[in-house]
Write an enzyme that holds these catalytic residues in place. Structure first.
Site, short mmCIF file in Angstrom:
data_model
loop_
_atom_site.label_atom_id
_atom_site.label_comp_id
_atom_site.label_asym_id
_atom_site.label_seq_id
_atom_site.Cartn_x
_atom_site.Cartn_y
_atom_site.Cartn_z
N GLU A 65 -3.84 7.27 -4.32
CA GLU A 65 -4.04 6.35 -5.44
C GLU A 65 -5.49 6.43 -5.90
O GLU A 65 -6.39 6.23 -5.07
CB GLU A 65 -3.69 4.92 -5.03
CG GLU A 65 -3.70 3.94 -6.19
CD GLU A 65 -3.29 2.54 -5.79
OE1 GLU A 65 -4.08 1.61 -6.06
OE2 GLU A 65 -2.21 2.36 -5.19
N ARG A 116 0.85 -1.18 0.00
CA ARG A 116 0.00 0.00 0.00
C ARG A 116 0.89 1.24 0.00
O ARG A 116 1.90 1.30 0.71
CB ARG A 116 -0.94 0.02 1.23
CG ARG A 116 -2.03 -1.03 1.20
CD ARG A 116 -3.05 -0.75 0.10
NE ARG A 116 -4.18 -1.66 0.11
CZ ARG A 116 -4.26 -2.78 -0.61
NH1 ARG A 116 -3.24 -3.11 -1.40
NH2 ARG A 116 -5.33 -3.55 -0.55
N HIS A 151 -0.90 -0.08 -10.09
CA HIS A 151 -1.43 -1.13 -9.22
C HIS A 151 -1.88 -2.35 -10.04
O HIS A 151 -3.01 -2.82 -9.93
CB HIS A 151 -2.61 -0.60 -8.38
CG HIS A 151 -2.82 -1.39 -7.13
ND1 HIS A 151 -3.34 -0.84 -5.99
CD2 HIS A 151 -2.59 -2.70 -6.84
CE1 HIS A 151 -3.42 -1.76 -5.03
NE2 HIS A 151 -2.98 -2.91 -5.54
#
Length: 313
Positions: free
Chosen positions: A261, A233, A280
């Site tokens: 994000e 993360r 991602h």
């Protein structure tokens, strides 16, 4: 057994074909958290962009959890879901289903960094470098380098198995006091981990103890040319502290996750020469959805048999 899911409508037929499943229904994404309380199993996925949130303000369905017996989460992380979701009798994740593609990504960006592929790749109009130019800056190797693993779950253990084939020295820091499950991995304290790592792979869950963990102090202890790989993360790294290191000519990073994000247009990370950003996607492979679906099928079987669930929270 009634199953309600948040995936493509076409998956309903596949889910309905599982043993013991009597019906499968799709929830439109714009009604994502308006979950029914009269289903037996809910198969849920986190949102994207602004909807990728564990916002405490998301309304709790009336009567939740009702007759729901199992919430099967389609991701390994649990931070992008409303907290009330975990009041269901049983909640399970898809942990481990994406360990191999994420580990492959980590090794790929480590090799990309060591071999400087973006800078040595010739494009139209480039001149062939002289032998002197080629010898002046030899490519690096993973052999003999130290890999630091922040976290030692299934993803990190798969990274370690791949890294062992390159004869890397592998060290790790984990939250628990359990011994290392891999004889090739030596557990060390966090300050030692960051100080020794040539490549630091972040594969720890996000939480109170890891949010902002890699701040100015720990980043400042790292080797000047150390390479950070984040597949966990983005918020585990203090982004401002990382920028300060970059601007001082220290550290490199391959980031598949960021904070925030997604990154807004024009964010400084996109253009910084010491950062490589991917959106991602380290989990992505042609096998990912099959493995996640197999996790759902196996946990439905275990639920009916009264057996412990895989990935139980």
């Amino acid at each position: 057994m009634r199953v309600v899911h948040q995936f493509a409508p076409a998956m309903s037929a596949m889910i309905a074909s599982l043993p013991g499943v009597t019906s499968a229904e799709h929830i439109p994404l714009d009604q994502r958290w308006n979950l029914p309380t009269d289903a037996d199993v809910l198969f849920v996925l986190h949102g994207e962009g602004d909807s990728r949130s564990h916002d405490e303000g998301l309304p709790r369905p009336a009567g939740w959890p009702g007759s729901v017996r199992l919430v099967q989460i389609a991701s390994a992380g649990i931070d992008d879901y409303p907290t009330w979701l975990f009041d269901a009798p049983q909640v399970a994740t898809a942990s481990g289903t994406t360990a191999r593609p994420i580990a492959e990504y980590a090794l790929a960006v480590m090799l990309n960094h060591a071999k400087r592929l973006p800078t040595i790749t010739l494009n139209a109009g480039d001149e062939w470098p002289t032998r002197e130019m080629q010898m002046d800056k030899p490519l690096a190797s993973l052999e003999g380098r130290t890999l630091g693993l922040l976290g030692l779950g299934q993803i990190a253990r798969q990274v370690a198995r791949f890294a062992a084939a390159f004869d890397m020295t592998i060290i790790a820091t984990r939250a628990s006091d359990a011994p290392s499950p891999d004889p090739n991995v030596t557990l060390v304290p966090l300050p030692e981990l960051v100080a020794r790592a040539d490549h630091l792979v972040i594969a720890a869950p996000i939480g109170a103890s890891t949010r902002g963990l890699l701040g100015a102090d720990l980043l400042g202890r790292m080797k000047p040319d150390a390479h950070i790989v984040n597949v966990a993360r983005g918020a585990i790294i203090d982004t401002d502290a990382l920028r300060a290191q970059f601007d001082a000519g220290r550290l490199w990073a391959s980031l598949d996750v960021t904070d925030p994000e997604p990154l807004p247009p024009g964010h400084w990370l996109f253009a910084h020469p010491r950062a490589r950003i991917t959106p991602h996607l380290s989990w992505s492979s042609s096998e990912t959805m099959r493995r996640v679906f197999e996790r759902l099928a196996e946990n439905i079987r275990r639920l009916q048999a009264g057996e412990p669930l895989l990935g139980a929270v």
